[in-house]
Structures are given as C-alpha cells and as structure tokens.
Design a protein around this motif. Structure first.
Motif, PDB file in Angstrom:
ATOM      1  N   VAL A  33       0.840  -1.198   0.000  1.00 40.87           N
ATOM      2  CA  VAL A  33       0.000   0.000   0.000  1.00 40.87           C
ATOM      3  C   VAL A  33       0.877   1.251   0.000  1.00 40.87           C
ATOM      4  O   VAL A  33       0.616   2.197  -0.748  1.00 40.87           O
ATOM      5  N   GLU A  34       1.916   1.251   0.812  1.00 39.93           N
ATOM      6  CA  GLU A  34       2.845   2.379   0.851  1.00 39.93           C
ATOM      7  C   GLU A  34       3.499   2.588  -0.520  1.00 39.93           C
ATOM      8  O   GLU A  34       3.578   3.715  -1.013  1.00 39.93           O
ATOM      9  N   ASP A  35       3.953   1.489  -1.134  1.00 39.61           N
ATOM     10  CA  ASP A  35       4.564   1.577  -2.464  1.00 39.61           C
ATOM     11  C   ASP A  35       3.563   2.090  -3.496  1.00 39.61           C
ATOM     12  O   ASP A  35       3.903   2.909  -4.353  1.00 39.61           O
ATOM     13  N   TYR A  36       2.309   1.594  -3.409  1.00 39.14           N
ATOM     14  CA  TYR A  36       1.274   2.041  -4.339  1.00 39.14           C
ATOM     15  C   TYR A  36       1.084   3.554  -4.233  1.00 39.14           C
ATOM     16  O   TYR A  36       1.064   4.257  -5.243  1.00 39.14           O
ATOM     17  N   HIS A  37       0.955   4.050  -3.001  1.00 38.01           N
ATOM     18  CA  HIS A  37       0.735   5.485  -2.822  1.00 38.01           C
ATOM     19  C   HIS A  37       1.925   6.296  -3.338  1.00 38.01           C
ATOM     20  O   HIS A  37       1.742   7.345  -3.963  1.00 38.01           O
ATOM     21  N   GLU A  38       3.120   5.799  -3.120  1.00 38.10           N
ATOM     22  CA  GLU A  38       4.315   6.493  -3.603  1.00 38.10           C
ATOM     23  C   GLU A  38       4.335   6.557  -5.133  1.00 38.10           C
ATOM     24  O   GLU A  38       4.567   7.613  -5.722  1.00 38.10           O
ATOM     25  N   VAL A  39       4.064   5.432  -5.787  1.00 30.31           N
ATOM     26  CA  VAL A  39       4.054   5.390  -7.253  1.00 30.31           C
ATOM     27  C   VAL A  39       2.888   6.217  -7.794  1.00 30.31           C
ATOM     28  O   VAL A  39       3.042   6.945  -8.781  1.00 30.31           O
ATOM     29  N   ASN A  40       1.737   6.128  -7.146  1.00 31.48           N
ATOM     30  CA  ASN A  40       0.575   6.896  -7.585  1.00 31.48           C
ATOM     31  C   ASN A  40       0.861   8.395  -7.528  1.00 31.48           C
ATOM     32  O   ASN A  40       0.508   9.131  -8.457  1.00 31.48           O
ATOM     33  N   ARG A  41       1.509   8.843  -6.465  1.00 30.95           N
ATOM     34  CA  ARG A  41       1.868  10.261  -6.378  1.00 30.95           C
ATOM     35  C   ARG A  41       2.864  10.644  -7.477  1.00 30.95           C
ATOM     36  O   ARG A  41       2.767  11.723  -8.058  1.00 30.95           O
ATOM     37  N   ALA A  42       3.804   9.745  -7.788  1.00 33.21           N
ATOM     38  CA  ALA A  42       4.778  10.018  -8.849  1.00 33.21           C
ATOM     39  C   ALA A  42       4.073  10.133 -10.204  1.00 33.21           C
ATOM     40  O   ALA A  42       4.405  11.014 -11.009  1.00 33.21           O
ATOM     41  N   ALA A  46       3.880  13.486 -12.523  1.00 30.45           N
ATOM     42  CA  ALA A  46       4.286  13.456 -13.935  1.00 30.45           C
ATOM     43  C   ALA A  46       3.146  13.957 -14.828  1.00 30.45           C
ATOM     44  O   ALA A  46       3.367  14.756 -15.748  1.00 30.45           O
ATOM     45  N   GLU A  47       1.925  13.514 -14.547  1.00 27.85           N
ATOM     46  CA  GLU A  47       0.768  13.921 -15.350  1.00 27.85           C
ATOM     47  C   GLU A  47       0.503  15.424 -15.267  1.00 27.85           C
ATOM     48  O   GLU A  47       0.092  16.034 -16.257  1.00 27.85           O
ATOM     49  N   THR A  48       0.726  16.003 -14.109  1.00 25.40           N
ATOM     50  CA  THR A  48       0.443  17.424 -13.913  1.00 25.40           C
ATOM     51  C   THR A  48       1.665  18.297 -14.190  1.00 25.40           C
ATOM     52  O   THR A  48       1.620  19.509 -13.963  1.00 25.40           O
ATOM     53  N   LEU A  49       2.728  17.667 -14.638  1.00 27.38           N
ATOM     54  CA  LEU A  49       3.986  18.334 -14.998  1.00 27.38           C
ATOM     55  C   LEU A  49       4.664  19.024 -13.809  1.00 27.38           C
ATOM     56  O   LEU A  49       5.494  19.903 -14.004  1.00 27.38           O
ATOM     57  N   GLU A  51       6.573  17.279 -11.881  1.00 28.63           N
ATOM     58  CA  GLU A  51       7.868  16.641 -12.093  1.00 28.63           C
ATOM     59  C   GLU A  51       7.837  15.974 -13.468  1.00 28.63           C
ATOM     60  O   GLU A  51       7.589  14.776 -13.573  1.00 28.63           O
ATOM     61  N   PRO A  52       8.071  16.731 -14.515  1.00 32.39           N
ATOM     62  CA  PRO A  52       8.028  16.155 -15.857  1.00 32.39           C
ATOM     63  C   PRO A  52       9.022  14.995 -15.995  1.00 32.39           C
ATOM     64  O   PRO A  52      10.083  14.981 -15.384  1.00 32.39           O
ATOM     65  N   THR A  53       8.631  14.041 -16.803  1.00 35.65           N
ATOM     66  CA  THR A  53       9.465  12.872 -17.044  1.00 35.65           C
ATOM     67  C   THR A  53       9.269  12.431 -18.486  1.00 35.65           C
ATOM     68  O   THR A  53       8.448  12.999 -19.210  1.00 35.65           O
ATOM     69  N   THR A  54      10.003  11.447 -18.892  1.00 36.02           N
ATOM     70  CA  THR A  54       9.847  10.943 -20.259  1.00 36.02           C
ATOM     71  C   THR A  54       8.562  10.124 -20.357  1.00 36.02           C
ATOM     72  O   THR A  54       8.101   9.556 -19.356  1.00 36.02           O
ATOM     73  N   PRO A  55       8.008  10.031 -21.544  1.00 33.75           N
ATOM     74  CA  PRO A  55       6.810   9.194 -21.713  1.00 33.75           C
ATOM     75  C   PRO A  55       7.077   7.733 -21.318  1.00 33.75           C
ATOM     76  O   PRO A  55       6.201   7.074 -20.759  1.00 33.75           O
ATOM     77  N   GLU A  56       8.280   7.259 -21.578  1.00 40.98           N
ATOM     78  CA  GLU A  56       8.628   5.874 -21.236  1.00 40.98           C
ATOM     79  C   GLU A  56       8.612   5.668 -19.722  1.00 40.98           C
ATOM     80  O   GLU A  56       8.087   4.665 -19.228  1.00 40.98           O
ATOM     81  N   HIS A  57       9.200   6.618 -19.006  1.00 43.53           N
ATOM     82  CA  HIS A  57       9.231   6.497 -17.545  1.00 43.53           C
ATOM     83  C   HIS A  57       7.826   6.601 -16.961  1.00 43.53           C
ATOM     84  O   HIS A  57       7.470   5.861 -16.040  1.00 43.53           O
TER      85      HIS A  57
END
Length: 78
Positions: A33-42, A46-49, A51-57
């Motif tokens: 659950v902790e990992d899910y929340h961390e990835v979900n926030r990332a 990324a979606e809201t720019l 923390e922009p990232t590459t499309p692949e990442h």
C-alpha cells in the motif's frame, strides 16, 4: 480524501476497513500500500507536470501502479 487520482480509499471505498485492517496485520500488505501510494503520487506529479518525465518512464510508473493495485485487490477481495 485525496486530491490525487487513483487513491485506494477512493477507488475502493467499500474496502476501506479491509485495507486498514490488513495494513495493521500484515507488514507485506502495508508495504504494498505504501509503495502504491508512492508510485501513484509520482504518476500524478508526472501527469500534472510538477515533475516532468519521459513518456517511457511515465508508462513504467503506470505499469507498476497497475501491478501493485492488482496485488492489493487480490488481498482485499479475498
């Protein structure tokens, strides 16, 4: 609840008690659950720019989120 889309408690409101109970009783589940929340926030950043990232990442992050959510669902649906 959260302003971040795909929050577990918003996606599975009927399972909120089960999520909470499993987090308290199972360290592995709590870590998922902790990992899910961390990835979900990332993904959200990324979606809201924020923390922009590459499309692949971003695609990798979404894939990881999906796998974690599936694993969490298998635990709470049992």
């Amino acid at each position: 609840m959260s302003n971040t889309p795909h929050d577990l408690y918003e996606d599975f409101p009927e399972k909120a008690e089960a999520i909470h109970a499993l987090k308290a009783a199972d360290a592995h589940f709590a870590k998922m659950v902790e990992d899910y929340h961390e990835v979900n926030r990332a993904v959200h950043r990324a979606e809201t720019l924020v923390e922009p990232t590459t499309p692949e990442h971003e695609a990798e992050l979404r894939q990881k989120r999906m796998k974690l959510k599936d694993a969490i669902w298998k635990q709470i649906a049992a």
